[in-house]
Design an enzyme around this catalytic site. Structure first.
Site, PDB file in Angstrom:
ATOM      1  N   LEU A 164       0.812  -1.216   0.000  1.00 51.05           N
ATOM      2  CA  LEU A 164       0.000   0.000   0.000  1.00 51.05           C
ATOM      3  C   LEU A 164       0.842   1.261   0.000  1.00 51.05           C
ATOM      4  O   LEU A 164       0.449   2.280  -0.573  1.00 51.05           O
ATOM      5  CB  LEU A 164      -0.939   0.001   1.211  1.00 51.05           C
ATOM      6  N   ASP A 165       2.013   1.230   0.628  1.00 50.34           N
ATOM      7  CA  ASP A 165       2.870   2.407   0.699  1.00 50.34           C
ATOM      8  C   ASP A 165       3.364   2.810  -0.690  1.00 50.34           C
ATOM      9  O   ASP A 165       3.251   3.970  -1.104  1.00 50.34           O
ATOM     10  CB  ASP A 165       4.055   2.126   1.621  1.00 50.34           C
ATOM     11  N   ASP A 166       3.941   1.846  -1.416  1.00 51.27           N
ATOM     12  CA  ASP A 166       4.427   2.152  -2.763  1.00 51.27           C
ATOM     13  C   ASP A 166       3.281   2.492  -3.704  1.00 51.27           C
ATOM     14  O   ASP A 166       3.423   3.353  -4.582  1.00 51.27           O
ATOM     15  CB  ASP A 166       5.219   0.963  -3.312  1.00 51.27           C
ATOM     16  N   MET A 213       2.294   6.119  -3.031  1.00 49.01           N
ATOM     17  CA  MET A 213       3.314   7.030  -3.549  1.00 49.01           C
ATOM     18  C   MET A 213       3.301   7.065  -5.075  1.00 49.01           C
ATOM     19  O   MET A 213       3.473   8.134  -5.684  1.00 49.01           O
ATOM     20  CB  MET A 213       4.695   6.614  -3.050  1.00 49.01           C
ATOM     21  N   ARG A 261      -1.232   8.007   4.293  1.00 49.98           N
ATOM     22  CA  ARG A 261      -0.638   8.132   2.955  1.00 49.98           C
ATOM     23  C   ARG A 261      -1.613   7.658   1.879  1.00 49.98           C
ATOM     24  O   ARG A 261      -1.700   8.246   0.799  1.00 49.98           O
ATOM     25  CB  ARG A 261       0.669   7.344   2.878  1.00 49.98           C
TER      26      ARG A 261
END
Length: 703
Positions: free
Chosen positions: A402-404, A407, A513
């Site tokens: 989920l982070d990448d 971003m 994020r």
């Protein structure tokens, strides 16, 4: 509200060191141009960016232990790695998780053992220093479960001293409370090869020619119980801690009696599980530990050295090595970070006015689009939807995160916006009637076809990533990194779980994020349909996890500065006003933790001791995070932000970079930390460029 420990008084925070300010500070535009040019000079021919990802000494130690197990401890690379280990030894003779940390007993024992295996005499001064420090800190008796497994693999202790890792667990169905998919993805990829090794016991006994019994205080069967850092022995008639320790003893008794009718089937499934996840991946899980243990597992299964799977694993570890020819050393990265580095670099460059209409940016976008996940992975055990999103490394198709993904969504949106193109999501009641509208100020006929192709690719990837990420939302409204509802806390009581990363639950920084990405695409707290519901649930989760002092925990960066920055940006991106109480309390916490130099800094020690939250050596990356958080909260014209900007300008080097020694990336709190070598570059640029756009001071041309 979560309880929180208050920060220490301002006079106990480290002051900025005036000596680190080099020359006259550049103007804002000059500083941005310098850093932009430096980043552009680092772009790979294929279009991506990828900096060194630095861990601690265990990467060198563990590989040396593997080489010794394979009979390669006298090879050239082994000698280069041992030389690096000596460089990493500190004055007190110890090794640690990050430069300013206290001794890490497991790291120190592994380093001592690795050096001894590669020919370093126990009588050497540096070995005596290490041995004395290790014994004073509790000896090899106090090492964690992974270190015990290495010691057992090389005949130093019996395998029975290690936690039971039965391969039969792979036979348990996904609906069963205890199964491999209840573990975090990174634990799962380590567990399966370790289970093969635990069952087959491929021990290479080095105890005669290379014993480390001098590090033992008690005999191994008297060593203390294993448990996660900070956890005490649970009290009560029934506890999960007691249950799993009883189960561990029972499994070991069953093993001795050879009562294992399903062992052959389980081993075959474990073997297949690993082999199935090797295509389109930089090794199993694309991270160092499972790749290393896959080598041992394959050899235990009878694979010879020339087998394609064995060679593949050795080759993938080779790709993680960095060689310093001048120093004659080699170091190892835990994995590589090209998608992560590329997405954040693109965001920083977009903020500094480099958009998708530039050939270099377009090349990077095309590279990013080529890394979109289009195959199903482990996440499908809990989620049914079309694949989408991005991973962290060059290749890791089974494990998008989920982070990448968040971003990447933001990088694509901001790059297009910088050249006059916008994507806006119009949420519907279902994905079938959710649309993405694109608008463009471009009028050049020459670019029309190329732009249409790009927008079609970006729109498709965006819609798939939004659908995937929304389906990955946990029941509490937040997100974990790789899996949905991976929050079975009782698993943290398993003896094997002392690496403090057995599960992958929701975290406020990551959740914020995700909604920040949604906000940039026009989805907010007032949006209708599924996406609007997703955002509203996430807002509630983030609010509920704010500490009383206004801060938020940072799981994936150090620590409360990271979490507070991201939560402020995420909340305001989806329409929470800047005068909202939670937003202002978060901003005030950042203001209160600013150092006299104008910078921010926070030590990794804050994970173990929350009284140290917001306290530590000032760093450009953490200063940038705090500035971005304050600007999101409407403080772009405040004295705190101006002082922080001045700090970044005055500490920038002439080549556009900044120096940063502390680790500001988090692998596993209290266990493993990271130094991202680009954090000190692209985050300060993003902060400076954001201020250039937002501040009335810069708009008025006073700079």
């Amino acid at each position: 509200m979560m309880d929180g420990s208050s920060s220490l008084a301002r006079d106990r925070r480290p002051d900025g060191d005036a000596a680190q300010r080099v020359g006259n500070a550049p103007t804002l535009s000059t500083a941005m141009e310098r850093t932009s040019n430096w980043l552009l000079s680092q772009q790979a021919t294929e279009g991506y960016w990828c900096a060194e990802l630095e861990g601690d000494s265990i990467l060198q130690s563990e590989y040396l232990l593997l080489l010794a197990w394979a009979g390669r401890e006298q090879s050239d690379v082994a000698q280069r790695l041992s030389k690096k280990l000596l460089e990493q030894q500190r004055e007190d003779g110890t090794w640690a998780q990050y430069p300013e940390a206290k001794i890490d007993i497991s790291s120190s024992v592994k380093a001592y053992f690795a050096l001894k295996l590669t020919g370093h005499k126990a009588s050497a001064d540096y070995m005596i220093k290490a041995r004395d420090a290790i014994l004073q800190a509790g000896g090899a008796d106090a090492v964690n479960s992974f270190t015990r497994l290495y010691l057992a693999l090389l005949g130093q202790i019996p395998m029975e001293i290690c936690p039971a890792i039965p391969p039969e667990m792979i036979l348990l169905p996904s609906w069963f409370p205890l199964n491999i998919y209840r573990m975090s993805s990174w634990s799962r990829t380590i567990f399966i090869p370790l289970a093969i090794c635990w069952a087959l016991r491929p021990v290479v006994d080095r105890s005669e020619e290379c014993s480390i019994k001098e590090l033992f205080i008690k005999q191994p069967h008297q060593w203390p119980e294993l448990r996660c850092p900070g956890q005490e022995k649970a009290k009560g008639l029934f506890t999960w801690d007691r249950f799993f320790r009883t189960a561990d003893r029972c499994l070991k008794k069953i093993e001795k009696l050879r009562l294992r009718p399903l062992r052959s089937r389980a081993l075959k499934l474990c073997e297949k599980w690993i082999l199935d996840r090797m295509p389109k991946s930089d090794g199993l899980g694309a991270i160092f530990p499972p790749i290393l243990w896959s080598i041992v597992a394959f050899k235990a299964l009878g694979y010879d050295d020339d087998h394609q799977a064995v060679r593949y694993c050795w080759d993938e570890i080779d790709k993680l090595m960095l060689h310093d020819e001048e120093a004659g050393t080699t170091r190892i990265q835990p994995c590589k970070s090209p998608v992560w580095d590329t997405t954040i670099t693109l965001r920083a460059l977009a903020a500094a006015r480099h958009g998708a209409d530039e050939p270099r940016m377009r090349k990077a976008i095309d590279w990013m689009l080529s890394k979109e996940v289009r195959d199903q992975g482990d996440w499908t055990n809990n989620v049914r939807c079309e694949p989408g999103g991005w991973y962290f490394e060059f290749n890791n198709e089974f494990y998008p995160d989920l982070d990448d993904t968040a971003m990447a969504l933001m990088a694509l949106q901001e790059q297009l916006a910088e050249c006059g193109v916008s994507l806006e999501v119009h949420p519907g009641q279902s994905w079938e009637n959710t649309t993405i509208v694109t608008t463009s100020n471009k009028v050049s006929a020459d670019d029309a076809v190329s732009q249409a192709v790009l927008l079609d690719k970006v729109s498709g990837a965006t819609k798939r990533a939004l659908a995937w990420s929304a389906e990955m939302q946990n029941h509490d409204g937040g997100w974990g990194a790789f899996d949905k509802n991976n929050d079975a806390e009782f698993l943290c009581k398993v003896p094997f779980a002392d690496h403090n990363a057995m599960i992958d639950p929701s975290w406020p920084d990551l959740s914020a994020r995700v909604i920040e990405a949604y906000g940039l695409l026009g989805v907010n707290q007032n949006s209708r349909g599924k996406l609007g519901d997703v955002v509203r649930k996430a807002i509630t989760y983030i609010r509920d996890n704010q500490y009383e002092d206004g801060s938020w925990f940072g799981r994936w960066g150090v620590n409360y500065v990271y979490g507070t920055w991201q939560c402020l940006v995420g909340l305001t991106a989806v329409g929470i006003p800047t005068d909202d109480e939670a937003v202002q309390r978060g901003a005030q916490w950042l203001i209160d933790t600013q150092q006299q130099s104008g910078a921010w800094g926070e030590t990794c020690d804050s994970y173990e001791n929350p009284n140290l939250k917001g306290i530590g050596t000032p760093t450009p990356s953490q200063t940038a995070w705090a500035l971005l958080g304050l600007m999101a909260a409407g403080h772009e014209d405040s004295d705190a932000v101006r002082r922080g900007i001045s700090y970044l300008l005055s500490t920038q080097k002439e080549d556009g970079t900044w120096d940063e020694e502390p680790y500001t990336g988090t692998g596993f709190p209290q266990v493993f930390y990271l130094r991202y070598h680009y954090y000190r570059i692209y985050f300060p640029l993003l902060a400076l460029a954001t201020w250039a756009k937002k501040s009335s001071e810069t708009k008025e041309g006073s700079r």
